[in-house]
Scaffold this motif. Structure first.
Motif: not given
Length: 107
Positions: A53-64, A33-46
């Motif tokens: 709903e509102e989730t994103y899949e982690l896809s394979y990539q060789s470096s992560g 699940r991704l989110g942001t902070h209302t006052e600071h330029p931050l992205i949260y990845i939980q």
């Protein structure tokens, strides 16, 4: 207590969790699940256990793992014309990786 720092890259359509971040906190899940902070330029990845709903899949990539999240990045005005690396740290208090967009990492 020592803070855990990780490298994360962002481009116009996706976020890349490099191997250390993925292996430390995201190996038990395929969804985030991704989110942001209302006052600071931050992205949260939980990490979340299942697709919802509102989730994103982690896809394979060789470096992560890759998060295809173009709509999220555009919705929050995070437009990157080139891939940019950022430092991120794990917050046990909220169970999320926090990316600070105000401090890009230069290679």
């Amino acid at each position: 207590m020592e803070t855990e720092h990780y490298a994360v890259s962002i481009e116009s359509e996706r976020i890349f969790l490099l191997s250390e971040a993925h292996q430390a906190h995201f190996t038990d899940t395929s969804w985030v699940r991704l989110g942001t902070h209302t006052e600071h330029p931050l992205i949260y990845i939980q990490p979340v256990e299942t697709q919802a709903e509102e989730t994103y899949e982690l896809s394979y990539q060789s470096s992560g793992r890759r998060i295809n999240c173009r709509s999220f990045l555009r919705q929050h005005n995070y437009h990157h014309t080139q891939t940019q690396r950022y430092q991120a740290e794990w917050s046990a208090a909220i169970g999320s990786l926090i990316i600070d967009l105000s401090v890009p990492v230069s290679d």
